[in-house]
Scaffold this active site. Structure first.
Site, PDB file in Angstrom:
ATOM      1  N   ASP A 178      48.932  13.222  13.991  1.00  0.00           N
ATOM      2  CA  ASP A 178      50.200  12.640  13.552  1.00  0.00           C
ATOM      3  C   ASP A 178      50.917  12.358  14.860  1.00  0.00           C
ATOM      4  O   ASP A 178      51.383  13.286  15.528  1.00  0.00           O
ATOM      5  CB  ASP A 178      51.007  13.630  12.700  1.00  0.00           C
ATOM      6  CG  ASP A 178      52.289  12.992  12.194  1.00  0.00           C
ATOM      7  OD1 ASP A 178      52.977  12.335  13.001  1.00  0.00           O
ATOM      8  OD2 ASP A 178      52.608  13.127  11.004  1.00  0.00           O
ATOM      9  N   HIS A 179      50.970  11.086  15.246  1.00  0.00           N
ATOM     10  CA  HIS A 179      51.407  10.813  16.628  1.00  0.00           C
ATOM     11  C   HIS A 179      52.857  11.248  16.884  1.00  0.00           C
ATOM     12  O   HIS A 179      53.250  11.439  18.021  1.00  0.00           O
ATOM     13  CB  HIS A 179      51.143   9.359  17.031  1.00  0.00           C
ATOM     14  CG  HIS A 179      52.133   8.361  16.505  1.00  0.00           C
ATOM     15  ND1 HIS A 179      52.093   7.874  15.228  1.00  0.00           N
ATOM     16  CD2 HIS A 179      53.192   7.749  17.092  1.00  0.00           C
ATOM     17  CE1 HIS A 179      53.074   7.014  15.052  1.00  0.00           C
ATOM     18  NE2 HIS A 179      53.772   6.920  16.175  1.00  0.00           N
ATOM     19  N   HIS A 241      55.044  11.657   9.109  1.00  0.00           N
ATOM     20  CA  HIS A 241      55.955  11.828  10.248  1.00  0.00           C
ATOM     21  C   HIS A 241      57.258  12.540   9.856  1.00  0.00           C
ATOM     22  O   HIS A 241      57.690  13.472  10.529  1.00  0.00           O
ATOM     23  CB  HIS A 241      56.292  10.475  10.866  1.00  0.00           C
ATOM     24  CG  HIS A 241      55.088   9.635  11.188  1.00  0.00           C
ATOM     25  ND1 HIS A 241      53.927  10.173  11.695  1.00  0.00           N
ATOM     26  CD2 HIS A 241      54.851   8.299  11.068  1.00  0.00           C
ATOM     27  CE1 HIS A 241      53.042   9.200  11.888  1.00  0.00           C
ATOM     28  NE2 HIS A 241      53.575   8.061  11.503  1.00  0.00           N
TER      29      HIS A 241
HETATM   30  O1  LIG Z   1      52.438   5.605  11.884  1.00  0.00           O
HETATM   31  C1  LIG Z   1      53.170   4.643  11.952  1.00  0.00           C
HETATM   32  O2  LIG Z   1      54.157   4.660  12.858  1.00  0.00           O
HETATM   33  C2  LIG Z   1      54.753   3.438  13.307  1.00  0.00           C
HETATM   34  C3  LIG Z   1      56.060   3.839  13.992  1.00  0.00           C
HETATM   35  O3  LIG Z   1      55.755   4.644  15.076  1.00  0.00           O
HETATM   36  P1  LIG Z   1      56.731   4.730  16.332  1.00  0.00           P
HETATM   37  O4  LIG Z   1      56.038   5.648  17.251  1.00  0.00           O
HETATM   38  O5  LIG Z   1      56.855   3.324  16.849  1.00  0.00           O
HETATM   39  O6  LIG Z   1      58.040   5.218  15.835  1.00  0.00           O
HETATM   40  C4  LIG Z   1      55.005   2.485  12.172  1.00  0.00           C
HETATM   41  O7  LIG Z   1      55.412   1.230  12.686  1.00  0.00           O
HETATM   42  C5  LIG Z   1      53.740   2.282  11.382  1.00  0.00           C
HETATM   43  O8  LIG Z   1      54.010   1.483  10.238  1.00  0.00           O
HETATM   44  C6  LIG Z   1      53.157   3.600  10.937  1.00  0.00           C
HETATM   45  O9  LIG Z   1      51.847   3.378  10.418  1.00  0.00           O
END
Ligand SMILES: O=C1O[C@H](COP(=O)(O)O)[C@@H](O)[C@H](O)[C@H]1O
Ligand SMILES: NC(=O)C1=CN([C@@H]2O[C@H](COP(=O)(O)OP(=O)(O)OC[C@H]3O[C@@H](n4cnc5c(N)ncnc54)[C@H](OP(=O)(O)O)[C@@H]3O)[C@@H](O)[C@H]2O)C=CC1
Length: 496
Positions: A178-179, A241
């Site tokens: 989960d980045h 997230h």
């Molecule tokens: O996992 C995802 O995250 C991005 C947003 O990530 P961020 O690090 O730019 O805040 C989101 O645009 C995407 O739809 C989703 O799959």
């Protein structure tokens, strides 16, 4: 720093994620010295590339990074090998195994393997099955599986996926990405909470009125309609997230900062999610879809006009909701969350609003003092802001709101490791703290499925104009209890 050793088998080596995130992250680890001599990457995909061509692809992916010198890029790319491979074909795993063993000897790796699934999730179970049946797991070093999102589509499919990978890998070998957990300021929530005596004792329903989590995006669906149409904001951002941020904000203090103990308190937190009935879910969670609007003099498409989106799409691009926790610490404290695409500007931030002091002795009219507020800026701004009451300058005694502000400067932020770099280093080190476990996903999917079920029972899809912060119903979720979203941007910034 000790150099890390591994043969990394990357399924989906020609894909977008590999090129945009993984090669740059591995390169940074190489430049910083975490990876040096004892590593090799085997990229796999169906297209018939040679090692040389693959190395050109890797070179192109890292060449423009600020720290890249030609010499370093060349040395880095020389560790990359390619095998044309259809993951559904078991015969390919035999050659993959042979190549991995050869590279293991060549780079003196000692049997460590990382299997990185950077492919569509429908393949995750198939790959794990073949890794087992074709004996790719090594007895000597470690075997670690890194698995990308989405982890399932609902609780049933997530469980099925989990069962399929668990037939090959133990939970302590699985690194579910989960980045958001790799982001500096998300990890910083733990430092803030558990490293400060001025906060830790106040972190409960006794002193906190509500918590707000906003993950606002300025971009639309971009080229990802194929995926997003079957996902929507609830599955794409809330189940993973937002839930992870919420857990870091509300879990009990771990006795030690070790993966096992952190996950134990997180598991307990997820088990305490207050489950709504579908009727309650419909009242407490709202969805919407963006429609075309004039933004800064330009017409911005609505979601249904985006490439690849059905004209009558019922996919939500916005979610807002009120979540409750059944724990003595948080009983009755609302946690408001919202996320959406094509909102006023990109911003991930958390606001913790404290209860106002009892008996405001400075008020002549019985007015309460303004509540203290702590804002955690996750991205793009990174920092904190604490709003406190001070004495208004001058003779009369009155309170005025002042703020203590801290922002990481842009240069330091630019130098800090990016989320994927941090997470890949954790995988190499064998630290599972910043990865999700099945017990958490088990709970969060069940929670989210009820919301989905409630929405699926209605044909209504509310809308919001591109460039706004979502529909009125999102505001109503709070105003009904006399509250308000703390983050109310006015200046629209659709491009970052
Ligand atoms: O996992 C995802 O995250 C991005 C947003 O990530 P961020 O690090 O730019 O805040 C989101 O645009 C995407 O739809 C989703 O799959
Ligand atoms: N891209 C991103 O920013 C993000 C992606 N993710 C996740 O990462 C994963 C990968 O995404 P992404 O890189 O965008 O996807 P892509 O479609 O760009 O890449 C898919 C990869 O899989 C390969 N592939 C497809 N079918 C097969 C097959 N049968 N056998 C072998 N290889 C195959 C493709 O190569 P070929 O066609 O040559 O076989 C390609 O390398 C997904 O789970 C996604 O949800 C998560 C967060 C962000």
């Amino acid at each position: 720093m000790t150099e890390k050793k591994a043969v990394i088998i990357l399924f989906g080596g020609s894909g977008d994620l590999a090129k945009r995130k993984l090669y740059p992250a591995l390169f940074q680890l190489f430049v910083r010295g975490d990876l040096q001599e004892h590593f090799a990457v085997i990229g796999t995909a169906r297209r018939p590339w040679s090692d040389e061509y693959y190395q050109e692809i890797v070179t192109a992916a890292v060449t423009n990074l600020p720290q890249a010198t030609t010499k370093q890029v060349k040395a880095f790319a020389s560790h990359f090998y390619y095998q044309s491979h259809d993951v559904t074909d078991s015969a390919h795993y035999v050659t993959l195994k042979t190549l991995a063993e050869k590279l293991d000897k060549q780079y003196d790796i000692g049997g460590n393997r990382i299997y990185y699934m950077a492919m569509a999730p429908e393949f995750f179970g198939v790959i794990a099955g073949h890794i087992k049946s074709e004996n790719l797991l090594t007895p000597d070093g470690f075997n670690r599986l890194v698995i990308e999102k989405p982890f399932g589509h609902d609780h049933a499919s997530a469980k099925e996926l989990n069962d399929s990978i668990s037939a090959t890998f133990d939970e302590n070998q699985i690194y579910r990405i989960d980045h958001y957990l790799g982001k500096e300021m998300v990890q910083g929530i733990l430092a803030l909470r558990f490293g400060n005596q001025i906060l830790e004792p106040l972190w409960s329903k006794d002193y906190i009125d509500n918590i707000q989590i906003t993950l606002a995006e300025a971009v639309g669906v971009e080229e990802r309609a194929g995926y997003y149409e079957s996902s929507g904001a609830l599955r794409d951002m809330v189940q993973n997230h937002i839930m992870q941020l919420m857990a870091y904000l509300t879990m009990e203090k771990p006795d030690t900062f070790s993966p096992e103990v952190v996950h134990k308190v997180k598991d307990a937190l997820f088990s305490s999610l207050h489950r709504y009935t579908p009727e309650e879910a419909a009242q407490n969670f709202i969805r919407a879809q963006y429609v075309s609007a004039d933004v800064n003099g330009q017409t911005v498409n609505g979601y249904r006009q985006e490439d690849g989106v059905a004209e009558d799409s019922m996919t939500e691009t916005f979610v807002a909701g009120k979540l409750l926790l059944d724990t003595p610490r948080w009983e009755g404290t609302p946690i408001y969350l919202r996320t959406g695409k094509r909102l006023t500007r990109k911003s991930t931030q958390v606001t913790v609003t404290f209860k106002p002091v009892a008996n405001n002795i400075f008020a002549t009219d019985g007015e309460p003092a303004a509540p203290n507020r702590l804002t955690i800026y996750v991205e793009p701004t990174q920092g904190y802001r604490l709003e406190i009451n001070g004495k208004t300058l001058g003779q009369t005694f009155a309170l005025s709101q002042e703020s203590l502000d801290f922002r990481h400067d842009d240069a330091s932020v630019a130098k800090a490791p990016e989320a994927y770099e941090r997470l890949l280093l954790d995988v190499l080190r064998g630290d599972q703290t910043n990865f999700t476990r099945w017990a958490e996903l088990d709970q969060s999917w069940q929670y989210v499925d009820v919301i989905r079920q409630a929405w699926d029972a209605t044909k209504a899809m509310p809308t919001y104009a591109a460039g706004t912060m979502g529909p009125q119903a999102s505001m109503d979720l709070l105003t009904d209890s006399g509250r308000d979203w703390a983050f109310k941007p006015t200046h629209i910034k659709l491009a970052d």
